[in-house]
Design a protein around this motif. Structure first.
Motif, short mmCIF file in Angstrom:
data_model
loop_
_atom_site.label_atom_id
_atom_site.label_comp_id
_atom_site.label_asym_id
_atom_site.label_seq_id
_atom_site.Cartn_x
_atom_site.Cartn_y
_atom_site.Cartn_z
N LEU A 1 1.59 5.11 8.67
CA LEU A 1 0.47 5.38 9.80
C LEU A 1 -0.27 5.51 8.08
O LEU A 1 -0.80 3.89 8.35
CB LEU A 1 0.22 6.23 10.26
N GLU A 2 -0.81 6.02 7.41
CA GLU A 2 -2.07 5.79 6.51
C GLU A 2 -1.45 4.68 5.58
O GLU A 2 -2.79 3.98 5.10
CB GLU A 2 -1.57 6.96 5.97
N ALA A 3 -0.24 4.57 4.91
CA ALA A 3 -0.44 3.55 4.01
C ALA A 3 -0.25 1.62 5.26
O ALA A 3 -0.78 0.99 4.20
CB ALA A 3 1.47 3.49 3.89
N LYS A 4 0.11 1.96 6.23
CA LYS A 4 0.10 0.85 7.27
C LYS A 4 -1.59 0.53 6.98
O LYS A 4 -1.71 -0.82 7.94
CB LYS A 4 0.69 1.18 8.79
N GLU A 5 -2.38 1.37 8.01
CA GLU A 5 -3.52 1.43 7.84
C GLU A 5 -4.55 -0.18 6.48
O GLU A 5 -4.70 -0.14 6.66
CB GLU A 5 -4.55 2.19 8.39
N LYS A 6 -4.12 1.25 5.55
CA LYS A 6 -4.12 0.63 4.56
C LYS A 6 -4.07 -0.77 4.45
O LYS A 6 -4.70 -1.80 3.22
CB LYS A 6 -4.00 1.64 3.48
N VAL A 7 -2.49 -0.93 4.47
CA VAL A 7 -1.88 -2.22 4.18
C VAL A 7 -3.25 -3.37 4.87
O VAL A 7 -2.87 -4.83 4.32
CB VAL A 7 -0.30 -2.52 4.38
N ALA B 1 0.88 -1.12 0.00
CA ALA B 1 0.10 0.24 0.47
C ALA B 1 0.88 1.32 0.19
O ALA B 1 2.12 1.07 0.28
CB ALA B 1 -0.73 0.04 1.84
N THR B 2 0.52 2.02 0.19
CA THR B 2 0.92 3.96 -0.22
C THR B 2 0.08 4.87 0.58
O THR B 2 -1.19 4.84 0.42
CB THR B 2 1.54 4.35 -1.99
N GLY B 3 0.86 5.76 1.08
CA GLY B 3 -0.16 6.37 1.66
C GLY B 3 0.72 7.86 1.52
O GLY B 3 2.42 7.81 1.65
N LYS B 4 -0.03 8.68 2.42
CA LYS B 4 0.72 10.57 2.04
C LYS B 4 2.00 10.23 3.93
O LYS B 4 2.74 10.78 3.69
CB LYS B 4 -0.30 11.24 2.70
#
Length: 426
Positions: free
Chosen positions: A391-397, A385-388
């Protein structure tokens, strides 16, 4: 251009996925690949280590570039064979691949060229090794000399465990690979991966990353080929990166050239950053797996163009462009991995997970049976996952991971937490 990717795992899927985006590409082949790669590349039914057959195939199909993923074919001389046949190939020759293929060579090389690494001794018999362990105390690190698919390193916390490990290695735990062993001091700190594309003298850094080697949360349990990674890693600050280049990467290129073993391909330094400074745990002569997966998610520029420029002696033109986003990859593994595991379980939910445009699932140990995607290895998938933010990337993945199912699937739930701690989110 016709391109052949050699290898079967998550790293190769990520490399193929990135190469597929190049406007230079006309046709992509993979030997042998997996269920995920076959969706984007034509399957070539030749094993990655069957060098002669691969050379014949590349000649026959007029392949313009071959990209080698795993260490085994490199250490067996695939690059030498392709070059001899006048074929372009990105990877190290056999005499340079020894930097990964022999831990004894690598440690002696680092000592000779003053490249920082843990204090060590090498052994070819049980008695001397056990005596050394008793003198050094524990925790202590025991490594098989040869290639063991990322599993040839044991961190022994007790003398009993260390002695057992030494005995099992000398009694054939990793076959030929553990006929000689390295025993070294245990270093405190945080691990990081530093990977660059090199041409013998110069290098182009890839994005930084951090792998998670142990099988369970909190870095518990045995070592694996890697259970997840994220990029970039805050443990490698600009100041630390400067030191890595000055004390490790450039001296390695220079030293290998001086030994008559010039390096061209990917050079990977597995590092420990801690109270004793920056030390090399190991060198690899290829991209890491699972680090490649999050790194490729962040690469904005044309990987295929970069590799061709390096082979054409134009490394000064290579300037990779990186996304500002964070990227994270979580490995979903078979029940029992890194020990014995069963194969052939159906995998569901990948399409559901990939409905989110920020999710890409890279296949590793997968196959197709009767039209269904099934498990075919220890490490089955790397969900990225990618995120800004990290934390955002971790939650998405982890939301994506929860949508994917196969019998006995297990994965770490703390990938990225070390980075979050450094960023004060935890």
């Amino acid at each position: 251009m016709k391109v052949l990717v050699v290898g079967n795992g998550g790293r190769e899927h990520a490399l193929a996925w990135k190469i597929k985006q190049s406007p230079l590409l006309s046709k992509l082949y993979v030997a042998k690949g997996n269920a995920g790669i076959w969706k984007i590349a034509q399957k070539v039914d030749i094993n990655p280590t069957d060098v002669e057959k691969l050379v014949d195939f590349a000649k026959r199909e007029k392949i313009n570039l071959t990209v080698v993923g795993p260490e085994q074919p490199l250490s067996e001389g695939i690059v030498d064979a392709f070059e001899k046949a006048g074929l372009k190939i990105f990877g190290h020759r056999k005499n340079a691949a020894i930097l990964e293929a022999s831990k004894v060579f690598a440690k002696n090389f680092m000592k000779k060229y003053n490249i920082p690494t843990a204090f060590y001794e090498t052994f070819d018999n049980e008695d001397d090794a056990i005596e050394f362990i008793k003198k050094m105390g524990t925790p202590i690190v025991i490594k098989a000399d040869g290639l063991a698919a990322g599993k040839g390193v044991v961190i022994a916390n007790t003398e009993e465990e260390a002695v057992e490990t030494v005995k099992s290695m000398f009694r054939g735990l990793f076959g030929e690979a553990s006929k000689r062993i390295v025993i070294e001091e245990f270093l405190e700190g945080e691990e990081a991966s530093y990977i660059a594309m090199v041409d013998g003298e110069n290098l182009v850094p890839m994005a930084t990353s951090q792998d998670h080697k142990r099988v369970f949360d909190g870095d518990k349990g045995p070592n694996t080929g890697g259970m997840g990674a994220y990029s970039p890693t805050p443990v490698i600050t600009p100041e630390i990166e400067k030191q890595i280049l000055e004390k490790i990467m450039y001296p390695t290129l220079k030293g290998m050239k001086a030994e008559g073993r010039p390096m061209r391909g990917f050079l990977y330094a597995g590092l420990m950053i801690g109270p004793k400074g920056i030390n090399v745990l190991e060198f690899n002569v290829r991209m890491g797996d699972p680090e490649t997966q999050p790194i490729m998610r962040r690469l904005r520029s044309d990987l295929l163009q970069h590799m061709i420029d390096i082979l054409d002696g134009k490394i000064e033109q290579v300037t990779p462009q990186w996304s500002e986003d964070w990227s994270i990859g979580v490995v979903m593994a078979s029940k029992g991995y890194p020990g014995k595991y069963e194969k052939g379980f159906e995998i569901t939910g990948i399409d559901k997970a990939e409905k989110d445009p920020d999710i890409v699932v890279f296949h590793a140990g997968t196959d197709i049976k009767e039209g269904k995607i099934v498990t075919a290895g220890g490490r089955v998938l790397t969900v990225t996952a990618t995120g800004k933010t990290l934390l955002e990337a971790k939650e998405k993945v982890y939301r994506a991971v929860e949508k994917i199912h196969f019998e006995g699937a297990h994965y770490r739930k703390d990938i990225g937490d070390k980075g979050l701690k450094r960023l004060h989110h935890l």
